[in-house]
Each structure stands twice: as structure tokens, then as C-alpha cells.
Design a protein around this motif. Structure first.
Motif, PDB file in Angstrom:
ATOM      1  N   CYS A   1       0.837  -1.210   0.000  1.00 30.36           N
ATOM      2  CA  CYS A   1       0.000   0.000   0.000  1.00 30.36           C
ATOM      3  C   CYS A   1       0.869   1.256   0.000  1.00 30.36           C
ATOM      4  CB  CYS A   1      -0.937   0.007   1.203  1.00 30.36           C
ATOM      5  SG  CYS A   1      -0.099  -0.179   2.794  1.00 30.36           S
TER       6      CYS A   1
ATOM      7  N   ILE B   1       0.975   7.067   3.368  1.00 24.82           N
ATOM      8  CA  ILE B   1       0.893   5.922   4.277  1.00 24.82           C
ATOM      9  C   ILE B   1       2.277   5.697   4.870  1.00 24.82           C
ATOM     10  CG2 ILE B   1       0.148   3.515   4.539  1.00 24.82           C
ATOM     11  CD1 ILE B   1      -1.328   3.774   1.883  1.00 24.82           C
TER      12      ILE B   1
ATOM     13  N   THR C   1       0.999  -6.416  -7.748  1.00 25.99           N
ATOM     14  CA  THR C   1       0.734  -6.805  -6.372  1.00 25.99           C
ATOM     15  C   THR C   1       0.940  -8.313  -6.273  1.00 25.99           C
ATOM     16  OG1 THR C   1      -0.793  -4.987  -6.089  1.00 25.99           O
ATOM     17  CG2 THR C   1      -1.055  -6.807  -4.607  1.00 25.99           C
TER      18      THR C   1
ATOM     19  N   CYS D   1      -3.622  -3.804  -1.779  1.00 25.99           N
ATOM     20  CA  CYS D   1      -3.353  -4.721  -0.671  1.00 25.99           C
ATOM     21  C   CYS D   1      -3.603  -6.162  -1.123  1.00 25.99           C
ATOM     22  CB  CYS D   1      -4.232  -4.402   0.525  1.00 25.99           C
ATOM     23  SG  CYS D   1      -3.996  -5.605   1.858  1.00 25.99           S
TER      24      CYS D   1
ATOM     25  N   GLU E   1       8.548   0.772  -1.186  1.00 29.88           N
ATOM     26  CA  GLU E   1       7.850   1.884  -0.532  1.00 29.88           C
ATOM     27  C   GLU E   1       8.358   3.236  -1.032  1.00 29.88           C
ATOM     28  OE1 GLU E   1       7.754   1.351   3.731  1.00 29.88           O
ATOM     29  OE2 GLU E   1       7.284  -0.758   3.543  1.00 29.88           O
TER      30      GLU E   1
ATOM     31  N   ARG F   1      -6.710   3.570  -3.916  1.00 28.23           N
ATOM     32  CA  ARG F   1      -5.818   2.673  -4.638  1.00 28.23           C
ATOM     33  C   ARG F   1      -5.213   1.600  -3.714  1.00 28.23           C
ATOM     34  NH1 ARG F   1      -0.628   4.510  -7.960  1.00 28.23           N
ATOM     35  NH2 ARG F   1      -2.094   5.372  -9.464  1.00 28.23           N
ATOM     36  N   CYS F   2      -4.882   2.009  -2.479  1.00 27.93           N
ATOM     37  CA  CYS F   2      -4.270   1.056  -1.532  1.00 27.93           C
ATOM     38  C   CYS F   2      -5.222  -0.107  -1.223  1.00 27.93           C
ATOM     39  CB  CYS F   2      -3.865   1.773  -0.243  1.00 27.93           C
ATOM     40  SG  CYS F   2      -5.202   2.658   0.567  1.00 27.93           S
TER      41      CYS F   2
ATOM     42  N   SER G   1       2.367   2.004  -3.338  1.00 24.82           N
ATOM     43  CA  SER G   1       1.336   2.258  -4.344  1.00 24.82           C
ATOM     44  C   SER G   1       0.654   3.600  -4.148  1.00 24.82           C
ATOM     45  CB  SER G   1       0.261   1.165  -4.285  1.00 24.82           C
ATOM     46  OG  SER G   1       0.853  -0.100  -4.392  1.00 24.82           O
ATOM     47  N   CYS G   2       0.838   4.196  -2.975  1.00 26.71           N
ATOM     48  CA  CYS G   2       0.092   5.424  -2.652  1.00 26.71           C
ATOM     49  C   CYS G   2       0.616   6.615  -3.444  1.00 26.71           C
ATOM     50  CB  CYS G   2       0.197   5.718  -1.160  1.00 26.71           C
ATOM     51  SG  CYS G   2      -0.606   7.281  -0.718  1.00 26.71           S
TER      52      CYS G   2
ATOM     53  N   CYS H   1      -3.711  11.851   2.804  1.00 27.18           N
ATOM     54  CA  CYS H   1      -4.589  10.849   2.188  1.00 27.18           C
ATOM     55  C   CYS H   1      -5.826  11.531   1.613  1.00 27.18           C
ATOM     56  CB  CYS H   1      -5.005   9.800   3.229  1.00 27.18           C
ATOM     57  SG  CYS H   1      -6.275   8.671   2.626  1.00 27.18           S
TER      58      CYS H   1
END
Lengths: 57, 395
Positions: free
Chosen positions: A14, A23, B180, A46, B160, A41-42, A17-18, A36
């Protein structure tokens, strides 16, 4: 944003991807900052479905 | 607490450790921080790597961190067509299957032996900037606040990729450039322990299922699905569970480990340096967009970064101009291939299962050992005119 701690695997999918960099995963605690914008999208990113978007009424 | 180093590396994966090692070997004072209490754990990886790739970054294969040797790769199309590739041609992601718990520690140990210091359970929370230049990081170490001043901050925080974004480089990804993933370590299965297997098609939209052997009846069985193809939360795990339930070799087995994670499959970033900071590894988005493999590419960036940083220490100049050598070196090694594979990924996304079968057929007809872009395109034109339209832009 609601995190289901029983599902979360702390993998950081997540976080990366944010689009807002909103996050923060401090090893085991997932935090959402004020940046946020609830794009959701998160929730899809996930792998285990641990995130849920709850719209405030 | 306040500390001062020439270089602070955020993240102790293979890219971070190689940066730390090469910088320290060149005389820099180096601190490497890792937010987890253990380097290499928990696993976030399918663990495939080529011997050729390891050689490229000067790492000698060591039995202590290799869990399986494989003779090649098999790509399986939706219709069950198999393309077998021996190790030398398979690219960066086959050859050996690592034990990352041990491998990452071995890489960090090499950094330590070169003189780098390591702090575990220490996470960066922000970068410090003075007059637009990054001069260090704010962190928390075992719950206590920590300030580290450094000539250069190395953003090695993996997928991240937050430190780079704090520093001022936008590493955010489009949904079509994120995969993912979910993986089990499965035991008591009946796979072929000699081959890494990649299964493509609509059962893993925009990605693939992998079976990477970890021993005679053990393997990493995982799946990657493109984020833009996902509709419901938690769908990735469901895709993998469905695949396993249908596969006779796998459904008899049991999982002993489950892991998840994200992988970038994007085109290269425009910029991986700035005044007082640089990006390496997954944080620099150098993962191969076709295979999703990032270990070797990450270590290549780390090796170059560490060597350039060692030179920067001599002149005490960590400006963007001084770090330009790093940008040039890693791009010389990787940029063209990353662009080409990203374009190929975008193409493959559009192909239906039937076309994937034909593509595998064509590759087999050409003969893997003779696959060049030219031969492949010629075979497409000669034998599969139906595919010409799909590959027009490459012809």
C-alpha cells in the motif's frame, strides 16, 4: 481508512502504491497522514484485502 | 541523539548493503539503518537470481545462502505450451534460488567488514533539508528520536520508496506500473526441482504465477497481478489459491510461509540523484518490468552508487553535479533494457491467451538459442501472419 490488523501482513504494498505518499509503515504499525485523499488505490493494492475505505457522512 | 557520517543508507536490502560496502571500502564513514529488527526478514521475494548477475556485481556464490541450483526456466502459456530456456539464456532471474534470510545478512556483513555501521529497528521519518539541499535524515531508533547528518542520503527503502519522495523526486507509480504479489513457501509438492517455472495468462492478469524450487519437494509458489487489472480487495491471494487448487502438482502440498508485497514494473525514472541524495534498488524503480526481478539490478545500482560516493568523499562534494557519475554508470548498464522490457510488458498486457500460445509456439520454432529480435520478428511474419498486427510497432 480502516486497517484490518488481523489481515495486514505489513508488506508495504500500500505504501509504495500510494500516489500521495500518505501511508507510513513503522515496521508493524500502518499510519495514514492527512495527505490521504481517499483515492482507494491502496485498498486494491493490498494483496490480502486488509484495507477498507469508510466514507464519513 | 545526533550522529554524523559521510553517507547514511536507508534500508539494508542488497542494494543498500552494496552501496554501504563500496562506499566504506573507498574510505567513507557509513551508517546503514534498517527499520526491521532483522535484515533479510520477513521475506519479500521469490528469490530467483542468475549466477551471471551475481558475477556482474562481484559476488561469489556461497552455499550458505543458496537454497537451490536450477538448470533453467520454463515459460508455460495458457494453453500449456512450454518454452524451455537453459540457464545461460534465461536472463537475470534464474540460475540459483536464494535463501534471502541468509543472503541479505551476508551482504550486510560484507558492508560491516568494510567498515559500515548498522543500526536495526531504526526507521527514517523525514529528510533534513537546508537551502534545498538534503543534509541528513530524521529517524526513530528503538523508539527514540535520532538525527543523522550526512553528506549523502542513500534512498534504499525498497518498493515503498518514501525517502526519495521526501527528498524531492517523485517515485509514485501509475496503477498500470504496479504489480501486487502473494506467495507461499509450499512443501510436499511435486514440481520439477530443476526448473524455475513462469506460468502466464489470464489466471494472473498482467503478471504470472511462479514456481521457484527451494528443494526436492519445496518451492516458492507465488503470483503477481497488475494493480490496474484488480477489481476487488484481496483478489491476488484468491487468484493464487485458485491456481493451486487446480494444479495437480501443487494441490497436494501445504504452505509453511505466506508473504505479500508490491513490485514496480515501470519505465526508468528521469532522475535518481539530487543535491545530497541518491536512489538505489527498488526505491530507484529499477526492477525489470517483464520479470519483476530486482535483486541484480538493485545490486548494480548499489555497486555504482557506493563507488561514486567513495570518490565524493575525497572531494567532500555530494552535490547533484558530483553524483552525476552514478547516474551515468547505472544508466549505461540498465536503462535501455528497462525501457525495452517496459515497452514489451505494455504489449504483452494486450494479448489474449490464444495469442500468448502462438507467441510461445513461435519462440519454440525459432529455437531459443537463436532468438534475436530479428529472428523472432521474421518467424512471426513467416509463420504467424495473425501476429503481425500485434507486433507491428516492433517490426
Amino acid at each position: 481508512m480502516i486497517v484490518n490488523v488481523e489481515k495486514c501482513m505489513h508488506c508495504g504494498a500500500c505504501v509504495g502504491s500510494c500516489p500521495q505518499n500518505a501511508i507510513y509503515l513503522n515496521d508493524v504499525v500502518l499510519e495514514f497522514t492527512d495527505d490521504c485523499n481517499c483515492c482507494g488505490r491502496c485498498v486494491r493494492a493490498c494483496p490480502v484485502g486488509a484495507l477498507k475505505l469508510e466514507v464519513k457522512k | 541523539m545526533k550522529l554524523k557520517y559521510d553517507v547514511v543508507v536507508v534500508g539494508a536490502g542488497p542494494a543498500g548493503s552494496l552501496t554501504a560496502r563500496h562506499a566504506a571500502e573507498g574510505g567513507a564513514t557509513v551508517l546503514m539503518i534498517e527499520k526491521k529488527p532483522e535484515i533479510g526478514a520477513p521475506l519479500r521475494c521469490a528469490e530467483g537470481v542468475s549466477k551471471e548477475g551475481l558475477k556482474k556485481v562481484g559476488i561469489k556464490a556461497d552455499r550458505s545462502w543458496i537454497s537451490a541450483d536450477v538448470s533453467g526456466a520454463r515459460i508455460v502459456s495458457p494453453g500449456g505450451k512450454v518454452l524451455q530456456i537453459d540457464e545461460k539464456q534465461a536472463g537475470n532471474e534464474v540460475g540459483v534460488v536464494l535463501e534471502r534470510h541468509r543472503f541479505d545478512k551476508a551482504m550486510a556483513a560484507d558492508a560491516a567488514r568494510a567498515g559500515a555501521e548498522i543500526m536495526l529497528r531504526t526507521s527514517a521519518v523525514d529528510v533534513i533539508k537546508k537551502k534545498g539541499k538534503v543534509t541528513g535524515i530524521k529517524a526513530r531508533s528503538y523508539g527514540e528520536p535520532l538525527t543523522v547528518e550526512a553528506g549523502c542520503v542513500v534512498c534504499a527503502d525498497g518498493f515503498e520508496s518514501q525517502v526519495a519522495r521526501w527528498a524531492g523526486i517523485d517515485t509514485s507509480l501509475k496503477a498500470g506500473d504496479i504489480t501486487t504479489c502473494f506467495q507461499y513457501r509450499m512443501v510436499d509438492i511435486k514440481h520439477d526441482p530443476e526448473f524455475c517455472e513462469f506460468i502466464i495468462g489470464s489466471m494472473a492478469p498482467g503478471g504470472y504465477v511462479w514456481i521457484f524450487p527451494k528443494g526436492d519437494d519445496t518451492a516458492n509458489v507465488g503470483i503477481g497481478v497488475l494493480l490496474s487489472k484488480l477489481k476487488k480487495p484481496g483478489e491476488v491471494k484468491t487468484y493464487l489459491d485458485k491456481f493451486i487448487a487446480k494444479d495437480d502438482r501443487l494441490k497436494c502440498g501445504q504452505p509453511v510461509e505466506a508473504i505479500a508485497g508490491g513490485v514496480s514494473v515501470c519505465a526508468p525514472l528521469d532522475k535518481c540523484i539530487g543535491d545530497g541524495f541518491l536512489l538505489v534498488g527498488d526505491a530507484a524503480r529499477v526492477i525489470d518490468p517483464i520479470t519483476g526481478g530486482g535483486i541484480v539490478n538493485g545490486m548494480i545500482t548499489g555497486m555504482h552508487a557506493g563507488k561514486v560516493l567513495a570518490k565524493c568523499v575525497e572531494s567532500n562534494d555530494f552535490s547533484e553535479a558530483a553524483l552525476q557519475d552514478y547516474e551515468t554508470l547505472w544508466r549505461d548498464d540498465l536503462e535501455n533494457k528497462l525501457w525495452r522490457n517496459w515497452m514489451a510488458k505494455e504489449k504483452f498486457l494486450t494479448l489474449p491467451d490464444k495469442t500468448l500460445d502462438s507467441v510461445i509456439d513461435t519462440l519454440n520454432e525459432v529455437g531459443v538459442e537463436r532468438v534475436t529480435v530479428y529472428n523472432l520478428l521474421k518467424a512471426i511474419r513467416d509463420r504467424h501472419p495473425d501476429l503481425v498486427k500485434e507486433f507491428e510497432e516492433f517490426l
